[in-house]
Enzyme design. Sequence first.
Site, PDB file in Angstrom:
ATOM      1  N   GLY A  13      -8.426 -35.694  14.084  1.00 23.61           N
ATOM      2  CA  GLY A  13      -9.203 -35.965  12.864  1.00 23.61           C
ATOM      3  C   GLY A  13      -8.341 -35.912  11.606  1.00 23.61           C
ATOM      4  O   GLY A  13      -7.141 -35.637  11.671  1.00 23.61           O
ATOM      5  N   ASP A  16      -8.293 -33.748   8.942  1.00 23.59           N
ATOM      6  CA  ASP A  16      -7.690 -32.463   8.573  1.00 23.59           C
ATOM      7  C   ASP A  16      -6.678 -32.012   9.614  1.00 23.59           C
ATOM      8  O   ASP A  16      -5.658 -31.394   9.274  1.00 23.59           O
ATOM      9  CB  ASP A  16      -8.776 -31.387   8.420  1.00 23.59           C
ATOM     10  CG  ASP A  16      -9.664 -31.638   7.211  1.00 23.59           C
ATOM     11  OD1 ASP A  16      -9.498 -32.681   6.553  1.00 23.59           O
ATOM     12  OD2 ASP A  16     -10.522 -30.781   6.923  1.00 23.59           O
ATOM     13  N   LEU A  29     -14.902 -28.909  23.439  1.00 21.56           N
ATOM     14  CA  LEU A  29     -15.660 -27.786  22.873  1.00 21.56           C
ATOM     15  C   LEU A  29     -16.942 -27.453  23.627  1.00 21.56           C
ATOM     16  O   LEU A  29     -17.529 -26.399  23.428  1.00 21.56           O
ATOM     17  CB  LEU A  29     -15.985 -28.058  21.394  1.00 21.56           C
ATOM     18  CG  LEU A  29     -15.220 -27.162  20.423  1.00 21.56           C
ATOM     19  CD1 LEU A  29     -13.731 -27.414  20.489  1.00 21.56           C
ATOM     20  CD2 LEU A  29     -15.706 -27.350  19.010  1.00 21.56           C
ATOM     21  N   LEU A  33     -11.108 -27.050  13.816  1.00 21.50           N
ATOM     22  CA  LEU A  33     -11.484 -28.199  12.981  1.00 21.50           C
ATOM     23  C   LEU A  33     -12.336 -29.204  13.754  1.00 21.50           C
ATOM     24  O   LEU A  33     -12.847 -30.159  13.168  1.00 21.50           O
ATOM     25  CB  LEU A  33     -10.220 -28.900  12.456  1.00 21.50           C
ATOM     26  CG  LEU A  33      -9.189 -28.001  11.770  1.00 21.50           C
ATOM     27  CD1 LEU A  33      -8.042 -28.835  11.214  1.00 21.50           C
ATOM     28  CD2 LEU A  33      -9.817 -27.182  10.660  1.00 21.50           C
ATOM     29  N   ALA A  34     -12.465 -29.031  15.055  1.00 23.69           N
ATOM     30  CA  ALA A  34     -13.217 -30.003  15.857  1.00 23.69           C
ATOM     31  C   ALA A  34     -14.702 -29.915  15.540  1.00 23.69           C
ATOM     32  O   ALA A  34     -15.253 -28.824  15.414  1.00 23.69           O
ATOM     33  CB  ALA A  34     -12.994 -29.740  17.345  1.00 23.69           C
ATOM     34  N   SER A  92     -18.703 -34.490  12.865  1.00 27.43           N
ATOM     35  CA  SER A  92     -18.644 -34.140  11.444  1.00 27.43           C
ATOM     36  C   SER A  92     -19.411 -35.095  10.529  1.00 27.43           C
ATOM     37  O   SER A  92     -19.404 -34.900   9.322  1.00 27.43           O
ATOM     38  CB  SER A  92     -17.176 -34.116  11.002  1.00 27.43           C
ATOM     39  OG  SER A  92     -16.639 -35.424  11.058  1.00 27.43           O
ATOM     40  N   THR A 123     -18.699 -25.552   5.756  1.00 25.12           N
ATOM     41  CA  THR A 123     -18.850 -26.738   4.911  1.00 25.12           C
ATOM     42  C   THR A 123     -19.847 -26.535   3.770  1.00 25.12           C
ATOM     43  O   THR A 123     -20.825 -25.784   3.916  1.00 25.12           O
ATOM     44  CB  THR A 123     -19.314 -27.941   5.768  1.00 25.12           C
ATOM     45  OG1 THR A 123     -19.768 -28.981   4.889  1.00 25.12           O
ATOM     46  CG2 THR A 123     -20.456 -27.593   6.707  1.00 25.12           C
ATOM     47  N   GLU A 163     -21.990 -28.548   3.069  1.00 29.57           N
ATOM     48  CA  GLU A 163     -23.291 -29.079   3.534  1.00 29.57           C
ATOM     49  C   GLU A 163     -24.247 -27.942   3.886  1.00 29.57           C
ATOM     50  O   GLU A 163     -25.451 -28.159   3.955  1.00 29.57           O
ATOM     51  CB  GLU A 163     -23.105 -29.997   4.743  1.00 29.57           C
ATOM     52  CG  GLU A 163     -22.478 -31.343   4.419  1.00 29.57           C
ATOM     53  CD  GLU A 163     -23.360 -32.270   3.583  1.00 29.57           C
ATOM     54  OE1 GLU A 163     -24.593 -32.280   3.789  1.00 29.57           O
ATOM     55  OE2 GLU A 163     -22.817 -32.959   2.708  1.00 29.57           O
ATOM     56  N   TYR A 211     -26.432 -31.296  11.200  1.00 29.62           N
ATOM     57  CA  TYR A 211     -25.022 -30.914  11.007  1.00 29.62           C
ATOM     58  C   TYR A 211     -24.927 -29.632  10.174  1.00 29.62           C
ATOM     59  O   TYR A 211     -24.258 -28.671  10.561  1.00 29.62           O
ATOM     60  CB  TYR A 211     -24.283 -32.063  10.309  1.00 29.62           C
ATOM     61  CG  TYR A 211     -22.892 -31.708   9.809  1.00 29.62           C
ATOM     62  CD1 TYR A 211     -21.806 -31.630  10.685  1.00 29.62           C
ATOM     63  CD2 TYR A 211     -22.657 -31.456   8.450  1.00 29.62           C
ATOM     64  CE1 TYR A 211     -20.529 -31.303  10.220  1.00 29.62           C
ATOM     65  CE2 TYR A 211     -21.394 -31.141   7.985  1.00 29.62           C
ATOM     66  CZ  TYR A 211     -20.330 -31.063   8.861  1.00 29.62           C
ATOM     67  OH  TYR A 211     -19.072 -30.745   8.407  1.00 29.62           O
ATOM     68  N   LYS A 222     -23.632 -25.923  11.410  1.00 28.39           N
ATOM     69  CA  LYS A 222     -22.486 -25.281  10.746  1.00 28.39           C
ATOM     70  C   LYS A 222     -22.865 -23.904  10.187  1.00 28.39           C
ATOM     71  O   LYS A 222     -22.020 -23.018  10.103  1.00 28.39           O
ATOM     72  CB  LYS A 222     -21.957 -26.192   9.629  1.00 28.39           C
ATOM     73  CG  LYS A 222     -21.128 -27.378  10.146  1.00 28.39           C
ATOM     74  CD  LYS A 222     -19.735 -26.933  10.593  1.00 28.39           C
ATOM     75  CE  LYS A 222     -18.831 -28.116  10.886  1.00 28.39           C
ATOM     76  NZ  LYS A 222     -17.450 -27.707  11.202  1.00 28.39           N
TER      77      LYS A 222
END
Length: 344
Positions: free
Chosen positions: A12, A14, A60, A81-82, A85, A126, A128, A150, A154
């Site tokens: 990804g 990042d 994951l 980071l996975a 998203s 995040t 979000e 999402y 998170k």
Amino acid sequence: MTKRALITGITGQDGAYLAKLLLGKGYEVYGAYRRSASVNTWRLCELDVLDKVKMIAMELLEFTNILRVMDKVKPDEVYNLAAQSFVAFSFEQPIYTSDVDGLGVTRILEAIRTVNPKIHFYQASTSEMFGKVREIPQTEQTPFYPRSPYGAAKVYGHWITVNYRESYNIHASTGILFNHESPLRGLDFVTRKITASLARICCGKEEVLELGNVEAKRDWGYAEDYVCGMWMMLQEPAAEDYVLATGEIHSVREFVDKAAQVAGIPLVWSGEGADVHGIDRRSGKLICRVNPELYRPAEVDLLIGNAGKARQKLGWAPKITFAGLVEMMMKKDLERAAKGTLQF
Ligand code: NDP
Ligand code: GDP
């Protein structure tokens, strides 16, 4: 002694920037990717780090796989980071998103707890999670009110990280990162969708850029600045939670304006609500219009972060401004379009 890092989500945006940063600091970098028929390594290639990262397959959703990878790699630091998203897609696949972005974090934390609880862990939280914001600007203390599967997943990933820190004394930090973009951003996200579409319009390969809610406001920073903050968090003596943000907001419409300016398109707007559209003042050609089908079931209207804690404790500050970011992304996509390397 050489430090060893395991980065999940290595393919990804990042993941690629973080790999470059850590390699530059002399780390041995293991990149965890999910196996597929053709692994997408273009970002690692663009940054010229693919041959320096030790790639390892890790899913994951599969705890036994994570456990074996952790045992084999024996990392000093793990950066998770996975994720699935993309917010809009999480409404289509809410259960999968919850599993990867929520329970996936617990699987990694359990593997760390089992294999070596001394590992330093970073969780990609995040902005979000703030969703329907409870205060402006948002800090580490602002209550969460997620507005998508999402965001909700998170929030779980965030709190389970805090819980493992408090229950088992694991050095587990979360970075509550506001939107960060770059020329390596996925094409689904609005910033890259705008720069890629405008570049194609300039080359006559696309007619019109269609967007959803152009009045949404975001605190957009540059990804390379943000991965540096992730690393700083794991070097601290104690693990904590940090907001990383620029503290500046712009609307999607402002992003389009600035990008069009860089691309040499003099844009004028007219209409309201779903009828908003942008026209090339010189040619009268329609460049951008709203498509209500791209509205989300629940929207996050405004996000703006206060990164005061990261500035004070870590000495972190973003270097690239909004104007600099848009210019960098627009120029890169114009260059790709001219070379014929801009894919959709
Ligand atoms: P990307 O979407 O670019 O990358 C996500 C990565 O996760 C990809 O490498 C993807 O692999 C991998 N992945 C997805 N599902 C799985 C799975 N089931 N098992 C293993 N790997 C998987 O995201 P970014 O780099 O932009 O973001 C990094 C992290 O930071 C994410 O967790 C994101 O939610 C979070 N974040 C990002 C922000 C931003 O503005 N960029 C803001 C705040 C948080 P593949 O290439 O195969 O799809
Ligand atoms: P997000 O903040 O993680 O959801 O990042 P996005 O880049 O996907 O979206 C940022 C904002 O842009 C959201 O409020 C979207 O509703 C808005 N937006 C407007 N049009 C679009 C579009 O065509 N695609 C995307 N991805 N977002 C859009």
